[in-house]
Scaffold this active site. Structure first.
Site, mmCIF file in Angstrom:
data_model
loop_
_atom_site.group_PDB
_atom_site.id
_atom_site.type_symbol
_atom_site.label_atom_id
_atom_site.label_comp_id
_atom_site.label_asym_id
_atom_site.label_seq_id
_atom_site.Cartn_x
_atom_site.Cartn_y
_atom_site.Cartn_z
ATOM 1 N N TYR A 79 0.883 -1.233 -0.002
ATOM 2 C CA TYR A 79 -0.129 -0.098 0.121
ATOM 3 C C TYR A 79 0.752 1.186 0.072
ATOM 4 O O TYR A 79 1.894 1.349 0.959
ATOM 5 C CB TYR A 79 -0.962 -0.206 1.214
ATOM 6 C CG TYR A 79 -1.998 -0.994 1.214
ATOM 7 C CD1 TYR A 79 -2.194 -1.577 -0.084
ATOM 8 C CD2 TYR A 79 -2.733 -1.354 2.459
ATOM 9 C CE1 TYR A 79 -3.556 -2.449 0.050
ATOM 10 C CE2 TYR A 79 -3.647 -1.958 2.391
ATOM 11 C CZ TYR A 79 -4.002 -2.758 1.117
ATOM 12 O OH TYR A 79 -5.305 -3.710 1.483
ATOM 13 N N SER A 104 -6.274 -13.750 2.100
ATOM 14 C CA SER A 104 -7.178 -12.954 1.602
ATOM 15 C C SER A 104 -7.685 -13.435 0.208
ATOM 16 O O SER A 104 -6.761 -14.039 -0.607
ATOM 17 C CB SER A 104 -6.877 -11.485 1.495
ATOM 18 O OG SER A 104 -5.772 -11.475 0.348
ATOM 19 N N ASN A 105 -8.816 -13.082 -0.106
ATOM 20 C CA ASN A 105 -9.598 -13.686 -1.486
ATOM 21 C C ASN A 105 -9.303 -15.176 -1.731
ATOM 22 O O ASN A 105 -9.078 -15.658 -2.915
ATOM 23 C CB ASN A 105 -8.945 -12.823 -2.446
ATOM 24 C CG ASN A 105 -9.105 -11.247 -2.021
ATOM 25 O OD1 ASN A 105 -10.128 -10.648 -2.091
ATOM 26 N ND2 ASN A 105 -8.149 -10.663 -1.751
ATOM 27 N N GLY A 149 -18.656 -2.131 -7.358
ATOM 28 C CA GLY A 149 -17.935 -3.316 -7.770
ATOM 29 C C GLY A 149 -16.725 -3.369 -7.733
ATOM 30 O O GLY A 149 -16.214 -2.919 -6.565
ATOM 31 N N TRP A 158 -13.893 -6.248 2.463
ATOM 32 C CA TRP A 158 -13.179 -5.208 2.030
ATOM 33 C C TRP A 158 -14.060 -4.559 0.892
ATOM 34 O O TRP A 158 -14.784 -5.297 0.118
ATOM 35 C CB TRP A 158 -11.648 -5.571 1.481
ATOM 36 C CG TRP A 158 -11.314 -6.372 0.339
ATOM 37 C CD1 TRP A 158 -11.454 -7.678 0.704
ATOM 38 C CD2 TRP A 158 -11.384 -5.946 -1.110
ATOM 39 N NE1 TRP A 158 -11.174 -8.230 -0.766
ATOM 40 C CE2 TRP A 158 -11.170 -7.484 -1.676
ATOM 41 C CE3 TRP A 158 -11.362 -4.882 -1.803
ATOM 42 C CZ2 TRP A 158 -11.069 -7.495 -3.051
ATOM 43 C CZ3 TRP A 158 -11.425 -5.240 -3.142
ATOM 44 C CH2 TRP A 158 -11.160 -6.298 -3.815
ATOM 45 N N SER A 159 -13.702 -3.408 0.612
ATOM 46 C CA SER A 159 -14.611 -2.514 -0.319
ATOM 47 C C SER A 159 -16.097 -2.603 0.101
ATOM 48 O O SER A 159 -16.909 -2.864 -0.869
ATOM 49 C CB SER A 159 -14.443 -2.783 -1.951
ATOM 50 O OG SER A 159 -13.384 -2.281 -2.178
#
Length: 311
Positions: free
Chosen positions: A52, A151-152, A226, A220-221
């Site tokens: 980040y 994550s993901n 989208g 997240w988001s």
């Protein structure tokens, strides 16, 4: 702020998290005000990643420089960071060497002696889980990382990792908002062949899998329509959804962003909402959603208004 003990850890965590992926260009006072607002709202859980900020460890370093935490202040917060994405490419690297090097860099940038939770950042198709296990063992035994997650990742990817890794996988960070909800929508329309929503994606059933295996889902988001396509709050593309959100916001006497948060925290999987905003007012508003418990009818009304099928 509602809190819970994350399964597999002794970490008392809020169900809203402050994500700091956008602070690289913020001043010391900007960062301090953002963190202070979050802390005042009960958010003592910080989410970082090594990539980040445009250059390696930039946001981690910006946070540490601005906050200059004393040892006692450091003890008051949970710091989570991620490793595994290589920006040159980009590509993914879950090798022993990359994980260890990334954590060492994060520790130095954050000016701390330990990471509370380390997540593997997105899946690595070339993962050798034995190497991940060795890295986790070394990081845990040295006291540099307290807990580990991903994550993901899909159920099968996590199963592969868990075959080799001794430590519990305590979190899986997944994209989720009321408008971007395939991980929930596919279960509601299961076995309805004509509906795209019923398609089983990425191994299917990740929400139920995480609940069965005591893995905390971190959304997240939570306000994105989208994949970084803009927020749905106030968007003319979602008039029906925003009408429902605004009505419920008035009913519960909270800002609209709190209702968007509450839609996620209402789910019985006991999810965490990861905020990405650097606006203190939005952080404070979103945090109010922690205490709003939508009724079942209200939750489904929002889901339908976002365009999802409820057969």
């Amino acid at each position: 702020m509602k809190t819970f003990t994350m399964p597999g850890t002794d970490i008392l965590a809020p169900n809203v998290v402050l994500g700091l992926m956008r602070i690289a260009d913020k001043t010391d006072e900007d960062v301090r005000e953002l963190v202070r607002t979050a802390r005042d709202a009960g958010i003592d859980f910080i989410d970082h990643a090594d990539i980040y900020g445009g250059e390696l460890h930039a946001c981690e370093r910006r946070f540490a420089d601005a906050m200059a935490l004393s040892p006692s202040q450091r003890d008051e917060i949970t710091i989570q960071t991620k490793a595994g994405i290589v920006t040159d490419g980009p590509y993914y690297d879950f090798s022993y060497e990359h994980i260890i090097t990334s954590v060492e860099g994060s520790l130095a940038a954050l000016r701390t002696d330990r990471i509370d939770i380390l997540l593997l950042h997105r899946p690595d198709a070339l993962v050798e889980p034995e190497e991940v296990a060795r890295a986790f063992d070394d990081l845990e035994s040295s006291g540099k990382v307290r807990a580990f997650g991903v994550s993901n990742q899909t159920p099968r990817q996590i199963d592969l990792l868990r075959r080799y890794v001794r430590q519990p996988i305590v979190a899986n960070q997944l994209q989720l908002s009321v408008t971007h909800a395939p991980i929930i929508a596919q279960g509601i329309a299961a076995n309805m062949l004509a509906e795209q929503q019923s398609a089983t994606l990425d191994g299917g059933g990740i929400v139920d899998y995480c609940r069965l295996n005591d893995i905390t889902i971190q959304a997240w988001s939570p306000f994105q329509a989208g994949f970084f396509t803009g927020v749905f709050l106030g968007s003319p593309e979602y008039p029906e959804l925003n009408a429902v959100i605004d009505r419920l916001a008035g009913q519960y006497d909270v800002p609209a962003i709190a209702i968007a948060t509450a839609w996620i925290t209402r789910h019985p999987a006991q999810m965490q909402v990861v905020l990405g905003t650097t606006n203190p007012e939005r952080v404070a508003g979103a945090a109010q959603g922690s205490e709003v418990r939508l009724t079942r009818a209200e939750w489904y009304e929002l889901f339908r208004a976002a365009g999802h099928l409820v057969p």
